[in-house]
Design an enzyme around this catalytic site. Structure first.
Site, PDB file in Angstrom:
ATOM      1  N   LYS A  85      74.297  38.903  77.766  1.00  0.00           N
ATOM      2  CA  LYS A  85      73.784  39.988  77.174  1.00  0.00           C
ATOM      3  C   LYS A  85      74.879  41.071  76.413  1.00  0.00           C
ATOM      4  O   LYS A  85      74.501  42.608  75.785  1.00  0.00           O
ATOM      5  CB  LYS A  85      72.728  41.217  78.262  1.00  0.00           C
ATOM      6  CG  LYS A  85      71.753  40.324  78.754  1.00  0.00           C
ATOM      7  CD  LYS A  85      70.561  39.696  77.986  1.00  0.00           C
ATOM      8  CE  LYS A  85      69.483  38.949  77.785  1.00  0.00           C
ATOM      9  NZ  LYS A  85      69.123  38.255  76.904  1.00  0.00           N
ATOM     10  N   VAL A 143      67.771  27.546  70.180  1.00  0.00           N
ATOM     11  CA  VAL A 143      68.332  28.157  69.253  1.00  0.00           C
ATOM     12  C   VAL A 143      70.258  28.276  69.730  1.00  0.00           C
ATOM     13  O   VAL A 143      70.706  28.254  68.758  1.00  0.00           O
ATOM     14  CB  VAL A 143      67.961  29.431  69.769  1.00  0.00           C
ATOM     15  CG1 VAL A 143      67.127  29.929  69.262  1.00  0.00           C
ATOM     16  CG2 VAL A 143      68.086  30.430  71.335  1.00  0.00           C
ATOM     17  N   GLY A 173      61.634  31.690  70.596  1.00  0.00           N
ATOM     18  CA  GLY A 173      60.691  31.516  72.272  1.00  0.00           C
ATOM     19  C   GLY A 173      59.751  32.596  72.551  1.00  0.00           C
ATOM     20  O   GLY A 173      59.544  33.190  73.502  1.00  0.00           O
ATOM     21  N   SER A 224      56.802  31.651  72.775  1.00  0.00           N
ATOM     22  CA  SER A 224      55.856  30.855  73.316  1.00  0.00           C
ATOM     23  C   SER A 224      54.529  31.791  73.947  1.00  0.00           C
ATOM     24  O   SER A 224      53.454  32.035  74.495  1.00  0.00           O
ATOM     25  CB  SER A 224      55.862  29.499  73.280  1.00  0.00           C
ATOM     26  OG  SER A 224      56.645  29.233  74.572  1.00  0.00           O
ATOM     27  N   ARG A 225      55.833  32.352  74.769  1.00  0.00           N
ATOM     28  CA  ARG A 225      55.450  33.257  76.258  1.00  0.00           C
ATOM     29  C   ARG A 225      55.671  34.441  76.505  1.00  0.00           C
ATOM     30  O   ARG A 225      56.874  34.790  75.512  1.00  0.00           O
ATOM     31  CB  ARG A 225      55.954  32.217  76.856  1.00  0.00           C
ATOM     32  CG  ARG A 225      55.557  31.059  76.923  1.00  0.00           C
ATOM     33  CD  ARG A 225      55.841  30.070  78.159  1.00  0.00           C
ATOM     34  NE  ARG A 225      57.546  29.930  78.659  1.00  0.00           N
ATOM     35  CZ  ARG A 225      58.679  29.192  79.740  1.00  0.00           C
ATOM     36  NH1 ARG A 225      57.417  29.467  80.936  1.00  0.00           N
ATOM     37  NH2 ARG A 225      59.176  29.516  79.364  1.00  0.00           N
ATOM     38  N   TYR A 230      74.553  35.633  83.119  1.00  0.00           N
ATOM     39  CA  TYR A 230      73.985  36.286  82.524  1.00  0.00           C
ATOM     40  C   TYR A 230      73.860  37.866  81.972  1.00  0.00           C
ATOM     41  O   TYR A 230      73.696  38.375  80.762  1.00  0.00           O
ATOM     42  CB  TYR A 230      71.901  36.802  83.484  1.00  0.00           C
ATOM     43  CG  TYR A 230      71.188  37.351  82.829  1.00  0.00           C
ATOM     44  CD1 TYR A 230      70.456  36.155  82.382  1.00  0.00           C
ATOM     45  CD2 TYR A 230      70.621  38.194  82.705  1.00  0.00           C
ATOM     46  CE1 TYR A 230      68.470  37.238  81.240  1.00  0.00           C
ATOM     47  CE2 TYR A 230      69.493  38.687  81.802  1.00  0.00           C
ATOM     48  CZ  TYR A 230      68.639  38.577  81.205  1.00  0.00           C
ATOM     49  OH  TYR A 230      67.548  38.492  80.355  1.00  0.00           O
TER      50      TYR A 230
HETATM   51  P1  NAD Z   1      60.509  33.915  78.930  1.00  0.00           P
HETATM   52  O1  NAD Z   1      60.949  32.920  79.953  1.00  0.00           O
HETATM   53  O2  NAD Z   1      58.416  34.018  79.599  1.00  0.00           O
HETATM   54  O3  NAD Z   1      60.510  33.849  77.434  1.00  0.00           O
HETATM   55  C1  NAD Z   1      61.492  33.190  76.829  1.00  0.00           C
HETATM   56  C2  NAD Z   1      61.294  32.075  75.570  1.00  0.00           C
HETATM   57  O4  NAD Z   1      62.796  31.885  75.117  1.00  0.00           O
HETATM   58  C3  NAD Z   1      60.486  31.023  76.480  1.00  0.00           C
HETATM   59  O5  NAD Z   1      59.504  31.031  75.805  1.00  0.00           O
HETATM   60  C4  NAD Z   1      61.481  30.129  76.555  1.00  0.00           C
HETATM   61  O6  NAD Z   1      61.218  28.543  76.661  1.00  0.00           O
HETATM   62  C5  NAD Z   1      62.400  30.298  75.183  1.00  0.00           C
HETATM   63  N1  NAD Z   1      63.926  30.186  75.229  1.00  0.00           N
HETATM   64  C6  NAD Z   1      64.504  29.384  76.486  1.00  0.00           C
HETATM   65  N2  NAD Z   1      65.111  28.720  75.955  1.00  0.00           N
HETATM   66  C7  NAD Z   1      65.524  28.358  74.776  1.00  0.00           C
HETATM   67  C8  NAD Z   1      66.045  27.798  73.426  1.00  0.00           C
HETATM   68  N3  NAD Z   1      67.700  27.483  73.739  1.00  0.00           N
HETATM   69  N4  NAD Z   1      65.871  28.104  72.792  1.00  0.00           N
HETATM   70  C9  NAD Z   1      64.597  28.388  71.964  1.00  0.00           C
HETATM   71  N5  NAD Z   1      63.129  29.140  72.701  1.00  0.00           N
HETATM   72  C10 NAD Z   1      63.472  28.522  73.897  1.00  0.00           C
HETATM   73  O7  NAD Z   1      61.038  35.698  79.523  1.00  0.00           O
HETATM   74  P2  NAD Z   1      60.411  36.892  78.679  1.00  0.00           P
HETATM   75  O8  NAD Z   1      61.441  37.385  80.178  1.00  0.00           O
HETATM   76  O9  NAD Z   1      60.384  37.004  78.004  1.00  0.00           O
HETATM   77  O10 NAD Z   1      61.770  36.890  78.347  1.00  0.00           O
HETATM   78  C11 NAD Z   1      62.687  37.168  76.983  1.00  0.00           C
HETATM   79  C12 NAD Z   1      63.789  37.830  76.486  1.00  0.00           C
HETATM   80  O11 NAD Z   1      64.082  39.071  77.453  1.00  0.00           O
HETATM   81  C13 NAD Z   1      64.900  37.056  77.134  1.00  0.00           C
HETATM   82  O12 NAD Z   1      66.109  37.051  76.306  1.00  0.00           O
HETATM   83  C14 NAD Z   1      65.345  37.784  78.569  1.00  0.00           C
HETATM   84  O13 NAD Z   1      66.661  37.785  78.459  1.00  0.00           O
HETATM   85  C15 NAD Z   1      64.860  38.662  78.126  1.00  0.00           C
HETATM   86  N6  NAD Z   1      64.787  40.071  79.201  1.00  0.00           N
HETATM   87  C16 NAD Z   1      64.042  39.427  80.344  1.00  0.00           C
HETATM   88  C17 NAD Z   1      63.376  40.975  81.235  1.00  0.00           C
HETATM   89  C18 NAD Z   1      62.939  40.516  81.810  1.00  0.00           C
HETATM   90  O14 NAD Z   1      63.225  41.559  83.534  1.00  0.00           O
HETATM   91  N7  NAD Z   1      61.271  39.209  82.000  1.00  0.00           N
HETATM   92  C19 NAD Z   1      64.622  41.480  81.275  1.00  0.00           C
HETATM   93  C20 NAD Z   1      65.748  41.587  80.598  1.00  0.00           C
HETATM   94  C21 NAD Z   1      65.861  41.212  79.442  1.00  0.00           C
END
Ligand code: NAD
Length: 250
Positions: free
Chosen positions: A159, A64, A12, A14-15, A155
């Site tokens: 985790k 994934v 993941g 890309s973003r 969710y």
């Molecule tokens: P985001 O949506 O910007 O990034 C998540 C990335 O995972 C995206 O690029 C998406 O396309 C990719 N993805 C989703 N499903 C996928 C799959 N099946 N196979 C491959 N890629 C996949 O969000 P983020 O906030 O950068 O999240 C990154 C991680 O951090 C995640 O695991 C999220 O649960 C965790 N997280 C986020 C926060 C928050 O506040 N943003 C807090 C705690 C944990």
């Protein structure tokens, strides 16, 4: 350069936080494979940015949550970049739904990506790492691994599973020279929650519960991820690093 000559795979990537970590690792000398599921354009632009830093980089498509795609991804990274020293299990999805309304399909989608995905990629990459008797795995968990929040049952359960998967993998892989840790962000503004944070009531309520009164940016997790990826943390395994502006201390 803390990661000179290392090869990293960021799922993941890309973003959001994955992209920030991929670029942060490249700035510290790593070659990086950027996994994506659907955002090819953003993955290719991350690859270009990494290459502009003088590192090797590839974009690799895989869901994934699907074992066949995960194995093909790992094979391609090994063929192209030679090995994987660092894995960041970052891919994740989130939905806010009351427990009484979560459908079976929604439960499966969240658990398949967040928890099963973390397991599948860990197993496929660790099978390569054991051959070289070294490696580092970082699992993107969340404060939700240990605190409850309304509408987040699936969710936060995913985790919580990652928290235990981290301990299990750390124990089973320790004899192979592989360290496994979790990174647990609090509230970080990304595409995952931008719409929620734009709502004044959500923003105010969440900020009120954060001791430092700060909503993080993806850059805020880069330093902690670098610490866990580098030899600076060589005695750190099976643990959980909270990057949460104090959220879990109250
Ligand atoms: P985001 O949506 O910007 O990034 C998540 C990335 O995972 C995206 O690029 C998406 O396309 C990719 N993805 C989703 N499903 C996928 C799959 N099946 N196979 C491959 N890629 C996949 O969000 P983020 O906030 O950068 O999240 C990154 C991680 O951090 C995640 O695991 C999220 O649960 C965790 N997280 C986020 C926060 C928050 O506040 N943003 C807090 C705690 C944990």
């Amino acid at each position: 350069m803390r990661l000179a000559e290392k090869v990293a795979l960021v799922t993941g990537g890309s973003r959001g936080m994955g992209r920030a970590i991929a670029l942060g690792f490249a700035r510290e000398g790593a070659d990086v494979a950027v996994n994506y599921r659907s955002h090819e354009g953003e993955a290719l632009s991350a690859v270009k940015e990494i290459q502009a830093l003088g590192r090797r980089a590839i974009a690799v498509k895989a869901d994934v949550g699907r074992g066949g795609e995960v194995r093909a991804m790992v094979d391609r990274v090994i063929q192209t970049l030679g090995r994987i020293d660092i894995l960041v299990n970052n891919a994740g999805i989130m939905k806010r739904t009351p427990l009484l309304e979560i459908s079976e399909a929604e439960w499966d989608a969240i658990l398949d990506t967040n928890l099963k995905g973390c397991f599948l990629v860990t197993q496929a990459v660790a099978r390569e790492m054991v051959k070289r008797r070294s490696g580092v795995i970082i699992n993107m968990s969340s404060i939700g691994q240990q605190v409850a929040a309304r509408n987040m049952t699936h969710y936060n359960t995913s985790k919580g599973g990652i928290a235990q998967l981290t301990r299990q993998a750390a124990l089973e892989l320790v004899d192979h020279g592989i360290r496994v840790n979790a990174l647990c962000p609090g509230l970080i503004e990304t595409d995952m929650n931008r719409q929620d944070i734009a709502q004044e009531e959500f923003r105010a309520t969440r900020l009120a519960g954060i001791p430092m009164k700060v909503i993080g940016t993806p850059e805020d997790v880069v330093g902690p991820a670098l610490f866990l990826a580098s030899d600076e943390s060589r005695l750190v395994t099976g643990t959980h690093l909270f990057v949460d502006a104090g959220l879990t201390m109250i």
